[in-house]
Scaffold this motif. Structure first.
Motif, PDB file in Angstrom:
ATOM      1  N   LEU A   1       0.828  -1.198   0.000  1.00 35.76           N
ATOM      2  CA  LEU A   1       0.000   0.000   0.000  1.00 35.76           C
ATOM      3  C   LEU A   1       0.865   1.251   0.000  1.00 35.76           C
ATOM      4  N   ASN A   2       0.412   2.240  -0.713  1.00 37.05           N
ATOM      5  CA  ASN A   2       1.108   3.516  -0.812  1.00 37.05           C
ATOM      6  C   ASN A   2       0.542   4.471   0.219  1.00 37.05           C
ATOM      7  N   GLY A   3       1.364   4.849   1.179  1.00 36.43           N
ATOM      8  CA  GLY A   3       0.945   5.785   2.206  1.00 36.43           C
ATOM      9  C   GLY A   3       1.528   7.164   2.001  1.00 36.43           C
ATOM     10  N   THR A   4       1.779   7.529   0.743  1.00 37.19           N
ATOM     11  CA  THR A   4       2.356   8.829   0.424  1.00 37.19           C
ATOM     12  C   THR A   4       1.565   9.461  -0.728  1.00 37.19           C
ATOM     13  N   ASP A   5       2.038  10.627  -1.173  1.00 34.98           N
ATOM     14  CA  ASP A   5       1.435  11.272  -2.344  1.00 34.98           C
ATOM     15  C   ASP A   5       2.261  11.030  -3.602  1.00 34.98           C
ATOM     16  N   GLN A   6       3.187  10.067  -3.515  1.00 39.53           N
ATOM     17  CA  GLN A   6       4.044   9.731  -4.658  1.00 39.53           C
ATOM     18  C   GLN A   6       3.359   8.679  -5.525  1.00 39.53           C
TER      19      GLN A   6
ATOM     20  N   ALA B   1      -3.027   3.342   0.775  1.00 35.55           N
ATOM     21  CA  ALA B   1      -3.476   3.272   2.159  1.00 35.55           C
ATOM     22  C   ALA B   1      -4.698   4.160   2.308  1.00 35.55           C
ATOM     23  N   ASP B   2      -5.747   3.624   2.903  1.00 31.91           N
ATOM     24  CA  ASP B   2      -7.000   4.367   2.983  1.00 31.91           C
ATOM     25  C   ASP B   2      -7.165   5.127   4.288  1.00 31.91           C
TER      26      ASP B   2
ATOM     27  N   VAL C   1       2.511  -4.221   3.655  1.00 29.45           N
ATOM     28  CA  VAL C   1       3.651  -3.312   3.574  1.00 29.45           C
ATOM     29  C   VAL C   1       3.115  -1.947   3.169  1.00 29.45           C
ATOM     30  N   ILE C   2       3.242  -0.973   4.060  1.00 33.20           N
ATOM     31  CA  ILE C   2       2.731   0.379   3.806  1.00 33.20           C
ATOM     32  C   ILE C   2       3.915   1.334   3.764  1.00 33.20           C
ATOM     33  N   ALA C   3       4.192   1.882   2.599  1.00 31.46           N
ATOM     34  CA  ALA C   3       5.322   2.796   2.441  1.00 31.46           C
ATOM     35  C   ALA C   3       4.936   4.191   2.892  1.00 31.46           C
ATOM     36  N   GLY C   4       5.841   4.858   3.616  1.00 30.97           N
ATOM     37  CA  GLY C   4       5.598   6.213   4.090  1.00 30.97           C
ATOM     38  C   GLY C   4       6.446   7.231   3.352  1.00 30.97           C
ATOM     39  N   THR C   5       6.288   8.486   3.752  1.00 30.75           N
ATOM     40  CA  THR C   5       6.954   9.577   3.042  1.00 30.75           C
ATOM     41  C   THR C   5       8.477   9.559   3.202  1.00 30.75           C
ATOM     42  N   ALA C   6       8.985   8.880   4.251  1.00 31.91           N
ATOM     43  CA  ALA C   6      10.428   8.807   4.466  1.00 31.91           C
ATOM     44  C   ALA C   6      11.038   7.545   3.838  1.00 31.91           C
TER      45      ALA C   6
ATOM     46  N   ASP D   1      -2.862  12.857  10.083  1.00 31.86           N
ATOM     47  CA  ASP D   1      -4.201  13.262   9.691  1.00 31.86           C
ATOM     48  C   ASP D   1      -4.113  14.406   8.671  1.00 31.86           C
ATOM     49  N   GLY D   2      -5.191  14.577   7.969  1.00 31.31           N
ATOM     50  CA  GLY D   2      -5.316  15.719   7.097  1.00 31.31           C
ATOM     51  C   GLY D   2      -4.782  15.519   5.702  1.00 31.31           C
ATOM     52  N   GLU D   3      -4.169  14.391   5.415  1.00 32.52           N
ATOM     53  CA  GLU D   3      -3.653  14.138   4.072  1.00 32.52           C
ATOM     54  C   GLU D   3      -4.134  12.797   3.587  1.00 32.52           C
ATOM     55  N   GLN D   4      -4.361  12.708   2.320  1.00 32.99           N
ATOM     56  CA  GLN D   4      -4.762  11.462   1.702  1.00 32.99           C
ATOM     57  C   GLN D   4      -3.696  11.061   0.682  1.00 32.99           C
ATOM     58  N   PRO D   5      -3.321   9.773   0.639  1.00 32.33           N
ATOM     59  CA  PRO D   5      -2.303   9.344  -0.311  1.00 32.33           C
ATOM     60  C   PRO D   5      -2.803   9.497  -1.739  1.00 32.33           C
ATOM     61  N   ALA D   6      -1.841   9.718  -2.626  1.00 31.62           N
ATOM     62  CA  ALA D   6      -2.199   9.911  -4.023  1.00 31.62           C
ATOM     63  C   ALA D   6      -2.600   8.586  -4.648  1.00 31.62           C
ATOM     64  N   ASP D   7      -3.308   8.668  -5.750  1.00 33.26           N
ATOM     65  CA  ASP D   7      -3.676   7.489  -6.506  1.00 33.26           C
ATOM     66  C   ASP D   7      -2.412   6.813  -6.978  1.00 33.26           C
TER      67      ASP D   7
END
Length: 217
Positions: free
Chosen positions: A74-79, A103-104, A149-154, A208-214
């Motif tokens: 799952l993608n937990g970023t806006d990338q 990531a939802d 596996v959830i990737a984050g911004t770092a 909170d406050g951000e949603q991952p990109a498609d």
């Protein structure tokens, strides 16, 4: 005329049987104590000796069969496309990726998180060998045996293949010993799983406050 015996003077020799009895008791006590110390030393030496048991070659190969580990990426970023990229990396290393998406529950500010359900800790550790910077958390919401596996911004890329292979080999060898009957060594391997702060076993909440990109996958 018979001679009478002279009376024994006061303060003469006392009977010694009580003294002998005390000495015997002391000797027996020392003997028992020595046996206790010797037995304790043998137990300590036995525990300190490394366990030489191990699973069979077939069992070790079964433990190392990464294709049996089903992974959800799952993608937990806006990338855009990050989850698809990680899917390709994991597939190339032998894992089975069953789902790719976003990531939802918001954006993850860490490198990433690996989540697993009850009974899948070993499989999660094998996956985590490729992501040493990721948190590893048990989740009560995962009940199908998959590893998430959830990737984050770092996130900074998957680990070196040789490094991951060495870590996986050590994990498999340790698990093989446990399955063969060896006790789990205290402190031999760090427990990378962390339960949520509320003790529920759920992973920490993302930012909170951000949603991952498609993810575009």
């Amino acid at each position: 005329m018979s001679e009478s015996k002279a009376p024994r003077r006061p303060g003469g020799r006392r009977p010694i049987p009580p003294l002998i009895f005390l000495i015997v008791l002391a000797v027996l006590a020392v003997g028992v104590w020595w046996q206790v110390i010797r037995k304790n030393d043998e137990e300590v030496a036995k525990q300190a000796a490394p366990c030489t048991k191990s699973a069979s070659e077939e069992e070790l190969a079964e433990l190392k069969d990464l294709g049996k580990i089903q992974v959800v990426v799952l993608n937990g970023t806006d990338q855009t496309g990050l989850a698809a990229s990680i899917e390709a990396d994991l597939t190339g290393r032998g894992f089975t990726v069953t789902e790719v998406g976003n990531a939802d529950d918001g954006t993850y500010s860490t490198a990433g998180t690996i989540q697993y359900g009850t009974g899948s800790e070993f499989q999660a550790d094998l996956v985590a060998a490729n992501f040493p910077d990721f948190d590893v958390d048990r989740s009560n919401h995962i009940t199908d045996g998959t590893i998430h596996v959830i990737a984050g911004t770092a996130y900074n890329g998957i680990a070196d293949a040789n490094q991951s292979t060495q870590t996986i080999d050590k994990l498999v060898a340790a698990e093989g010993k446990v399955q063969a009957g060896c006790p789990e060594s205290d402190g031999a391997e760090a427990d990378t799983s962390q339960e949520g702060a509320d003790g529920s076993g759920d992973a920490p909440e993302p930012s909170d406050g951000e949603q991952p990109a498609d993810d575009g996958s």
